[in-house]
Design a protein around this motif. Structure first.
Motif, mmCIF file in Angstrom:
data_model
loop_
_atom_site.group_PDB
_atom_site.id
_atom_site.type_symbol
_atom_site.label_atom_id
_atom_site.label_comp_id
_atom_site.label_asym_id
_atom_site.label_seq_id
_atom_site.Cartn_x
_atom_site.Cartn_y
_atom_site.Cartn_z
ATOM 1 N N ALA A 1 0.515 -12.052 14.691
ATOM 2 C CA ALA A 1 0.836 -13.371 15.247
ATOM 3 C C ALA A 1 -0.189 -13.773 16.301
ATOM 4 C CB ALA A 1 2.236 -13.360 15.847
ATOM 5 N N ASP B 1 -0.513 -17.966 16.839
ATOM 6 C CA ASP B 1 0.831 -18.555 16.835
ATOM 7 C C ASP B 1 1.573 -18.107 18.090
ATOM 8 O OD1 ASP B 1 3.469 -19.343 16.345
ATOM 9 O OD2 ASP B 1 3.273 -19.063 14.182
ATOM 10 N N SER C 1 8.106 -14.767 20.588
ATOM 11 C CA SER C 1 9.408 -14.443 20.006
ATOM 12 C C SER C 1 9.458 -12.998 19.518
ATOM 13 C CB SER C 1 9.711 -15.399 18.858
ATOM 14 O OG SER C 1 10.930 -15.064 18.227
ATOM 15 N N LEU C 2 8.389 -12.548 18.869
ATOM 16 C CA LEU C 2 8.339 -11.173 18.365
ATOM 17 C C LEU C 2 8.274 -10.166 19.515
ATOM 18 C CD1 LEU C 2 5.852 -11.607 15.378
ATOM 19 C CD2 LEU C 2 8.300 -11.075 15.213
ATOM 20 N N GLU D 1 4.237 -19.338 19.749
ATOM 21 C CA GLU D 1 5.696 -19.299 19.692
ATOM 22 C C GLU D 1 6.194 -18.054 18.963
ATOM 23 O OE1 GLU D 1 9.511 -22.020 18.178
ATOM 24 O OE2 GLU D 1 7.458 -22.785 18.004
ATOM 25 N N LEU D 2 5.571 -17.749 17.824
ATOM 26 C CA LEU D 2 5.981 -16.571 17.055
ATOM 27 C C LEU D 2 5.659 -15.286 17.813
ATOM 28 C CD1 LEU D 2 7.093 -15.236 14.502
ATOM 29 C CD2 LEU D 2 4.784 -15.412 13.498
ATOM 30 N N ALA D 3 4.471 -15.217 18.415
ATOM 31 C CA ALA D 3 4.066 -13.999 19.126
ATOM 32 C C ALA D 3 5.005 -13.706 20.290
ATOM 33 C CB ALA D 3 2.631 -14.135 19.633
ATOM 34 N N ARG E 1 3.362 -6.845 13.464
ATOM 35 C CA ARG E 1 3.702 -8.271 13.371
ATOM 36 C C ARG E 1 3.297 -9.019 14.645
ATOM 37 N NH1 ARG E 1 9.681 -9.326 12.070
ATOM 38 N NH2 ARG E 1 8.872 -11.442 11.692
#
Length: 221
Positions: free
Chosen positions: A189, A194, A200-201, A196-198, A185
């Motif tokens: 990302a 992305d 966050s993950l 923000e997503l990367a 994931r």
């Protein structure tokens, strides 16, 4: 000193070879945290005298991988909750900076492909050592892609303790699937750009490791 005065570098010493092998054994969990290292047994295993063995072990004491207890001997260091917190806090700071640098200025698609290749290695691994090696490769690829020599240098100073953590971490997963999914994931990302997503993950991935290795401890505590 003139150039002609420079002497050839000598071959790796016996003590250096022993230190390297002991270091690897500590990193991959062959010698687990808290294990006592006996001179007699190790001298027999390496088929060397105690002189170079002691020199090698003292190198690892100076590196912080072994601790000396008076009248008891040498032991592999234990990773206490505070140690785990420090290691993963430092790793997150380094890898977050690397990730952002790649997404804003680097080849995110090329990195994503290399990360997914490491994920495939992780998925097809047959033992904990192979899983940990693929895990290390994933995070090394991420930092290397930033092109920052300083981030790379900082990441390398944490490598041995990271490997120790990963060896212990492997035993906390019932199956390999969850670990593979977490990394996949993050890679996807990054490939999608992305940020923000990367981030966050990546943060959730590090937080999960801290919780597994030191229950009750938080990455941001």
């Amino acid at each position: 000193m003139a150039l002609a005065d420079i002497e050839p570098v000598s071959r790796e010493s016996t003590a250096a070879i022993i230190a390297r092998q002991l270091r690897e054994a500590i990193m991959n969990g062959t010698f687990a945290p808290g294990t006592q290292l006996g001179e007699t047994e190790l001298a027999g295993r390496f088929q060397v005298s105690r002189g170079p063995l002691r020199e090698a072990m003292q190198r690892l004491v100076s590196e912080g991988l072994l601790r000396s207890e008076r009248h008891r001997g040498l032991f592999v260091i234990d990773l206490e909750p505070d140690d785990v917190h420090d290691i993963y806090s430092a790793r997150f700071a380094i890898e977050r900076a690397a990730l952002i640098r790649v997404l804003r200025h680097g080849d995110r698609e090329g990195l994503a492909l290399r990360l997914l290749d490491a994920v495939e290695e992780m998925a097809s691994a047959t033992d904990g050592d192979e899983v940990s090696a693929a895990d290390v490769r994933f995070h090394e690829e991420l930092v290397a892609a930033s092109g920052s020599k300083r981030l790379g240098r900082m990441a390398r100073t944490l490598l041995i303790e990271t490997r120790m953590c990963l060896s212990a971490l492997h035993r906390t997963y019932a199956t390999n699937e969850e670990r593979v999914t977490e990394h996949k994931r993050i890679a996807e990302a990054i490939g999608a750009g992305d940020e923000e997503l990367a981030v966050s993950l990546l943060e959730a991935h590090m937080e999960d490791a801290v919780q597994r290795l030191a229950p009750g401890t938080s990455l941001h505590a």
